[in-house]
Write a protein that holds these residues in place. Structure first.
Motif, PDB file in Angstrom:
ATOM      1  N   ASP A   1      79.498  27.642  39.103  1.00 28.05           N
ATOM      2  CA  ASP A   1      79.267  26.931  37.846  1.00 28.05           C
ATOM      3  C   ASP A   1      78.930  25.480  38.161  1.00 28.05           C
ATOM      4  O   ASP A   1      78.960  25.046  39.315  1.00 28.05           O
ATOM      5  N   ASP A   2      78.579  24.716  37.143  1.00 28.53           N
ATOM      6  CA  ASP A   2      78.236  23.313  37.327  1.00 28.53           C
ATOM      7  C   ASP A   2      79.456  22.462  37.019  1.00 28.53           C
ATOM      8  O   ASP A   2      80.125  22.675  35.990  1.00 28.53           O
ATOM      9  N   PRO A   3      79.790  21.503  37.881  1.00 27.69           N
ATOM     10  CA  PRO A   3      80.997  20.695  37.629  1.00 27.69           C
ATOM     11  C   PRO A   3      80.920  19.860  36.357  1.00 27.69           C
ATOM     12  O   PRO A   3      81.938  19.409  35.861  1.00 27.69           O
ATOM     13  N   SER A   4      79.717  19.652  35.834  1.00 23.50           N
ATOM     14  CA  SER A   4      79.594  18.883  34.589  1.00 23.50           C
ATOM     15  C   SER A   4      80.048  19.678  33.381  1.00 23.50           C
ATOM     16  O   SER A   4      80.251  19.122  32.308  1.00 23.50           O
ATOM     17  N   GLY A   5      80.201  20.997  33.545  1.00 17.75           N
ATOM     18  CA  GLY A   5      80.585  21.841  32.425  1.00 17.75           C
ATOM     19  C   GLY A   5      79.413  22.347  31.618  1.00 17.75           C
ATOM     20  O   GLY A   5      79.587  23.119  30.677  1.00 17.75           O
ATOM     21  N   ARG A   6      78.185  21.945  31.994  1.00 17.74           N
ATOM     22  CA  ARG A   6      77.007  22.419  31.268  1.00 17.74           C
ATOM     23  C   ARG A   6      76.721  23.870  31.615  1.00 17.74           C
ATOM     24  O   ARG A   6      77.224  24.413  32.591  1.00 17.74           O
ATOM     25  N   ASP A   7      75.877  24.484  30.780  1.00 17.36           N
ATOM     26  CA  ASP A   7      75.535  25.892  30.972  1.00 17.36           C
ATOM     27  C   ASP A   7      74.497  26.018  32.083  1.00 17.36           C
ATOM     28  O   ASP A   7      73.338  26.354  31.857  1.00 17.36           O
ATOM     29  N   LEU A   8      74.929  25.710  33.311  1.00 17.62           N
ATOM     30  CA  LEU A   8      74.067  25.828  34.484  1.00 17.62           C
ATOM     31  C   LEU A   8      74.829  26.575  35.569  1.00 17.62           C
ATOM     32  O   LEU A   8      76.046  26.447  35.675  1.00 17.62           O
ATOM     33  N   GLU A   9      74.106  27.343  36.342  1.00 17.51           N
ATOM     34  CA  GLU A   9      74.703  28.056  37.461  1.00 17.51           C
ATOM     35  C   GLU A   9      73.846  27.807  38.695  1.00 17.51           C
ATOM     36  O   GLU A   9      72.624  27.719  38.606  1.00 17.51           O
ATOM     37  N   HIS A  10      74.491  27.683  39.836  1.00 17.53           N
ATOM     38  CA  HIS A  10      73.793  27.357  41.073  1.00 17.53           C
ATOM     39  C   HIS A  10      73.933  28.516  42.049  1.00 17.53           C
ATOM     40  O   HIS A  10      75.046  28.888  42.421  1.00 17.53           O
ATOM     41  N   CYS A  11      72.818  29.086  42.435  1.00 16.52           N
ATOM     42  CA  CYS A  11      72.815  30.212  43.354  1.00 16.52           C
ATOM     43  C   CYS A  11      72.911  29.703  44.793  1.00 16.52           C
ATOM     44  O   CYS A  11      72.277  28.714  45.145  1.00 16.52           O
ATOM     45  N   LEU A  12      73.711  30.378  45.608  1.00 18.52           N
ATOM     46  CA  LEU A  12      73.963  29.939  46.976  1.00 18.52           C
ATOM     47  C   LEU A  12      73.240  30.847  47.959  1.00 18.52           C
ATOM     48  O   LEU A  12      73.303  32.073  47.834  1.00 18.52           O
ATOM     49  N   GLN A  13      72.610  30.241  48.945  1.00 19.04           N
ATOM     50  CA  GLN A  13      71.900  31.004  49.962  1.00 19.04           C
ATOM     51  C   GLN A  13      72.889  31.532  50.991  1.00 19.04           C
ATOM     52  O   GLN A  13      73.976  30.991  51.184  1.00 19.04           O
ATOM     53  N   GLY A  14      72.477  32.596  51.674  1.00 20.54           N
ATOM     54  CA  GLY A  14      73.380  33.267  52.593  1.00 20.54           C
ATOM     55  C   GLY A  14      73.824  32.432  53.769  1.00 20.54           C
ATOM     56  O   GLY A  14      74.905  32.644  54.320  1.00 20.54           O
ATOM     57  N   SER A  15      73.024  31.432  54.182  1.00 24.47           N
ATOM     58  CA  SER A  15      73.378  30.644  55.355  1.00 24.47           C
ATOM     59  C   SER A  15      74.322  29.493  55.046  1.00 24.47           C
ATOM     60  O   SER A  15      74.823  28.831  55.957  1.00 24.47           O
ATOM     61  N   VAL A  16      74.590  29.233  53.776  1.00 23.60           N
ATOM     62  CA  VAL A  16      75.457  28.126  53.382  1.00 23.60           C
ATOM     63  C   VAL A  16      76.905  28.459  53.733  1.00 23.60           C
ATOM     64  O   VAL A  16      77.357  29.588  53.566  1.00 23.60           O
ATOM     65  N   LYS A  17      77.649  27.475  54.218  1.00 27.79           N
ATOM     66  CA  LYS A  17      79.079  27.657  54.449  1.00 27.79           C
ATOM     67  C   LYS A  17      79.796  27.616  53.098  1.00 27.79           C
ATOM     68  O   LYS A  17      79.604  26.693  52.307  1.00 27.79           O
ATOM     69  N   ILE A  18      80.617  28.616  52.854  1.00 32.82           N
ATOM     70  CA  ILE A  18      81.286  28.696  51.557  1.00 32.82           C
ATOM     71  C   ILE A  18      82.214  27.501  51.339  1.00 32.82           C
ATOM     72  O   ILE A  18      82.354  26.989  50.230  1.00 32.82           O
ATOM     73  N   CYS A  19      82.838  27.004  52.428  1.00 31.03           N
ATOM     74  CA  CYS A  19      83.716  25.836  52.309  1.00 31.03           C
ATOM     75  C   CYS A  19      82.924  24.581  51.931  1.00 31.03           C
ATOM     76  O   CYS A  19      83.425  23.727  51.196  1.00 31.03           O
ATOM     77  N   ASP A  20      81.688  24.461  52.442  1.00 30.50           N
ATOM     78  CA  ASP A  20      80.857  23.316  52.069  1.00 30.50           C
ATOM     79  C   ASP A  20      80.522  23.343  50.581  1.00 30.50           C
ATOM     80  O   ASP A  20      80.546  22.309  49.909  1.00 30.50           O
ATOM     81  N   ALA A  21      80.189  24.518  50.070  1.00 29.47           N
ATOM     82  CA  ALA A  21      79.856  24.630  48.642  1.00 29.47           C
ATOM     83  C   ALA A  21      81.048  24.236  47.782  1.00 29.47           C
ATOM     84  O   ALA A  21      80.904  23.514  46.784  1.00 29.47           O
ATOM     85  N   ILE A  22      82.246  24.699  48.142  1.00 29.37           N
ATOM     86  CA  ILE A  22      83.450  24.369  47.373  1.00 29.37           C
ATOM     87  C   ILE A  22      83.733  22.872  47.441  1.00 29.37           C
ATOM     88  O   ILE A  22      84.050  22.231  46.433  1.00 29.37           O
TER      89      ILE A  22
END
Length: 932
Positions: A613-634
């Protein structure tokens, strides 16, 4: 970070029926997806190839010849550029359509690369200009490469954004292009002066490259991969002569060991350059911003030493004319075998010590004579091959001491970094010496995040913090908490970054000496061993650890968990699955584990992807690519939240929400669907129906709501059914209202009077009761059977506003993206205006702040004429990015598939069920469709 096979700022959320917002994507996109905006793709050999990472702007490529009458084009939905530019913006120019046949015959528009084999020979072969004796010297590069070349290339036009075939001539430091070889005696249609500001950027997996000049970016495509290499080689050779230097640094994310401004002196000439030691190679550049070095110098086996102002230049070494006299400089010499020496003039002792130490280590010489006392001891241990019985392991310099550090343990290039190293030690001491308590754990979270952020900003300190922690853990008397917390801080470092060279060897040796599953400290050492190996395998991280990561390490021993962290992943039906991961887990590994635990196929087959989800609370979603580290995204999500709410404690209460949703839908994959996939597809379709992005009339919407109620709540209890003339009890009313809120279109309930809502609840009760005894899988089968009758089932819909010449209306359409192509639907009825298969798509992506589609129409059978359409739509920037990446994903998937995709029914054919139209505009006046 990028997105699942396509996109960084992509998101799956789609706006409601209201006009789309045109705002930016917020700080989260900037944090997670650095320097990435809406890209531009072109179609080459049936595949989507990214030709630009940023949106097109006016005159981003091409020249004035593109605006001539020969290059006129036609737009069905007039482009917004027409309002801002003259010439092509005139109504007369827009109405004038130019046939593909006439354009091709004149050589204006090129035959698209995917319409024929690019490896075949064309009628006009490549030519290399004949060199005259007067020009022979200038026509060859330093290595004998030709600096002259001519031949055909496809060039993207500046206005129409489509490919045109032009004859290019590379000569005398310029590249010029003409309509044909016979036009070379005339004035060129365009020319580019190749100088040190020019760059050559390869395309993505095709014979496309960019020629970036000071004023414009030219997008060029060669007829074959071999010709692409010839052109790039010729252009790069010329750019070398123009002092851009040899090929760029090798890719792979290798970090410089040390870098900075130095004066390089060789053969009596001095020059102030930006230098970087990468591995065992010394590079030097014009400035720290340059990507291409002026030159390189192999350091391995070279002789490195400090000299007393020895130099082969008689100058007083004024640095590059800046007036900075190096009268008190330090001098190092690099003398490779069988080469002349290179002298480095260094301004301060700190910098000299750093360069001397790292160059000596890179050269492979004895490191015991250079560096700090700590580094020299490590060098001696390495010379002894880490003898476990060596007394050096207990040397006071390598072991814990009650006395604090007053200088850095490692050689650092500046006094400021040495001061920062001492501050870093004090932060570590605060972390270690204050006991961790669950109630006040945020104190340690803040300390750890701040210290590790400093190390990420200043990579020179990464080896320093490892050395400090190794010293703190060696020979330290056991205490209740201090030793454990020292190991905990080390456990937070290991997944983020690793020390360099011999420091890494020393850390591995120390971890091996301390690893012991029988003690708590030994367990943390064992965990650090695993984390170091994972980081070596998966690569380093980009962001500091999140609060969740720090708390997990501090409050539970990670040794006991192969996956020490866990987070819930939410599904569209309201359920969730907790998935474990470690500090180096990528999104691809995370999804593989999720699919195994939930009984779903691989994401490549199911089309599902992970979103935040988007931290601003808006109706946006961000798709994550397979090579991204999950800890970095969080972590980056968390940082964005703190930026949005500075000084507030919301960062500690609200956490990232991960969602697993369908992104790509393929009809050929339906047969292999698992029960869980069908359930989630039905739930996602239900969301689309409720939001008004799926065409159902009122009666069918009630049928489908009853099916979802049966799946979610089971049989409707008979005792709560109302009697004749009665009303349902309060509990039943609440349940029915809940079902309507969750599964019935909002637009049908909005503004309805209470009597109509009660009647709606009564009808829902009847339909729900009729499903008595129907199992959830059977209900899902019925639901999807009905939903799949709409040709655009599984498509992603984007609300967009066509950019028109003169219109103040907020006319909206739906842009539907699916495996067949791009379709334009009426916003109210969802009837098809036009369908563009991917085979007709030439260029797409961002164009300033708008969404651009360049379409090649199918030539008319009778006249053989076709035309090019450039369509411009106004959309929110995140939606433009999502649509662009989604289209690229579909194109590349379908081009790789063996079986060609089937096409939807002809345009203007409604979705029919039992002869009834089921579009959203149809009132509820028809007989109830039979579903069972």
């Amino acid at each position: 970070m990028r997105l699942s096979d396509a996109s960084p700022r992509s998101n799956a959320g789609c706006g409601a029926s209201s006009p789309p917002a045109l705002g930016s994507s917020g700080p989260f996109s900037g944090l997670v997806y650095k320097n990435v905006t809406v890209p531009v793709y072109t179609a080459l050999k049936g595949r989507a190839t990214q030709i630009s990472t940023v949106p097109f702007v006016d005159e981003s490529s091409g020249s004035d010849d593109d605006c001539s009458s020969q290059a006129s084009f036609r737009t069905s939905i007039p482009c917004s550029e027409s309002r801002k530019t003259s010439g092509l913006g005139s109504p007369r120019a827009i109405k004038r359509g130019v046939s593909m046949s006439s354009l091709s015959s004149e050589g204006d528009y090129a035959i698209p690369p995917d319409a024929c084999s690019l490896d075949s020979d064309y009628s006009e072969p490549e030519h290399k200009l004949q060199r005259t004796s007067a020009y022979s010297t200038d026509g060859l590069g330093p290595g004998g490469e030709s600096l002259e070349k001519s031949g055909y290339l496809l060039k993207m036009g500046s206005q129409v954004k489509t490919w045109k075939r032009r004859w290019f001539v590379l000569r005398q430091g310029q590249i010029m292009y003409y309509k044909s070889p016979s036009d070379v005696i005339r004035k060129p249609q365009g020319q580019v002066d190749l100088n040190s500001h020019c760059q050559i950027v390869r395309g993505e997996g095709a014979q496309t490259f960019q020629l970036i000049s000071e004023k414009k970016t030219y997008y060029l495509t060669a007829d074959s991969p071999s010709l692409l290499e010839e052109w790039i080689r010729a252009l790069q050779s010329l750019l070398k002569v123009q002092a851009t230097g040899p090929p760029a640094l090798p890719r792979g994310g290798t970090k410089p060991t040390v870098k900075g401004w130095l004066t390089k002196v060789k053969h009596g000439h001095s020059k102030l350059v930006w230098c970087a030691l990468v591995g065992k190679t010394f590079y030097y550049y014009r400035s720290h911003e340059d990507k291409r070095p002026l030159g390189r110098l192999p350091v391995q086996d070279a002789h490195i030493e400090e000299v007393d102002r020895s130099c082969d230049s008689d100058e007083d070494y004024e640095a590059g004319g800046t007036g900075r006299l190096l009268s008190s400089h330090c001098t190092l010499v690099i003398h490779p075998p069988e080469h002349s020496p290179t002298y480095l003039l260094i301004g301060t002792k700190h910098e000299k010590d750093t360069w001397l130490y790292h160059l000596t280590v890179a050269a492979g010489g004895s490191s015991a004579k250079v560096g700090t006392a700590y580094e020299q001891l490590i060098g001696k241990l390495m010379d002894g091959e880490g003898d476990p019985d060596s007394p050096l392991w207990r040397h006071p310099m390598l072991c814990y001491s009650k006395d604090g550090l007053y200088t850095s343990l490692t050689t650092l290039p500046s006094e400021a970094l040495q001061t920062e190293a001492v501050k870093l030690f004090k932060s570590c001491q605060l972390f270690i010496n204050v006991p961790v308590e669950a109630a006040s754990v945020d104190y340690h979270v803040s300390l750890a995040q701040t210290a590790l952020q400093v190390c990420l900003v200043h990579p020179e300190l990464q080896s320093e913090i490892y050395c400090q922690l190794m010293k703190q853990t060696s020979c330290r008397p056991p205490q209740k908490y201090s030793l454990i917390q020292c190991w905990q801080l080390l456990a937070l470092c290991a997944p983020l970054f690793l020390p360099q060279h011999h420091f890494l060897w020393y850390v591995k040796q120390q971890l091996q000496r301390h690893a012991d599953p029988r003690s708590a400290t030994g367990q943390y050492a064992t965990y650090c061993q695993r984390a170091v190996e994972r980081t070596l395998q998966a690569g380093e991280r980009e962001a500091r650890p999140s609060r969740m990561e720090v708390v997990s390490v501090l409050l539970r021993n990670p040794f006991h968990h192969s996956l020490p962290f866990s987070i819930p992943v939410h599904f569209t039906n309201g359920t969730y699955q907790v998935v474990g991961f470690d500090g180096s887990s990528t999104v691809g590994e995370f999804l593989q584990r999720l699919n195994q635990e939930t009984g779903m196929r691989k994401s490549a087959h199911s089309g599902f992807a992970l979103f935040t989800d988007d931290p601003s609370g808006r109706d946006l979603e961000h798709c994550l690519q397979g090579s991204v580290k999950i800890c970095d995204a969080i972590s980056k999500w968390e940082q964005a939240l703190k930026e949005l709410h500075p000084g507030k404690s919301e960062g500690g209460t609200r956490v990232v929400k991960l969602m697993y949703k369908n992104r790509l839908y393929f009809r050929s994959q339906v047969k292999g669907e698992t029960e869980r996939e069908r359930l989630l597809l039905a739930s996602q379709t239900s969301e689309e129906i409720v939001a008004g992005r799926f065409p159902v009339n009122k009666e069918l919407a009630l049928e489908m709501a009853a099916l979802m109620a049966q799946v979610e709540y089971g049989d409707l209890e008979k005792p709560i059914l109302p009697g004749p003339g009665g009303t349902p009890p309060a509990k039943a009313q609440h349940l029915l209202q809940q079902v309507l809120d969750r599964f019935y279109p909002r637009r049908y309930r909005h503004g309805a009077p209470p009597e109509q809502l009660r009647h709606l609840a009564d009808m829902l009760t009847t339909k729900w009761a009729a499903l008595q005894g129907c199992s959830p899988p059977e209900c899902i089968r019925i639901y999807l059977t009905v939903a799949r009758k709409w040709p655009f089932f599984g498509a992603k819909l984007f609300a967009a506003q066509p950019a028109q010449l003169s219109s103040k209306e907020n006319t909206l359409v739906w842009i539907a993206v699916n495996e067949d192509g791009i379709s334009i639907l009426d916003h109210n009825t969802m009837q098809v205006h036009v369908i563009y298969p991917y085979s007709s798509l030439m260029t797409f992506g961002g164009c300033r702040d708008d969404f651009m589609l360049v379409i090649r129409s199918i030539p008319d059978q009778s006249s053989g004429k076709g035309h090019i359409e450039k369509l411009i739509f106004r959309m929110a920037v995140p939606k433009i990015a999502e649509a662009t990446f989604l289209m690229a994903s579909y194109m590349n998937y379908c081009s790789a598939a063996v079986n060609p995709p089937t096409h939807p029914p002809a345009a203007h054919q409604p979705w029919e069920l039992d002869g009834r139209q089921l579009f959203a505009s149809v009132p509820c006046a028809t007989k109830r469709p039979t579903l069972l």
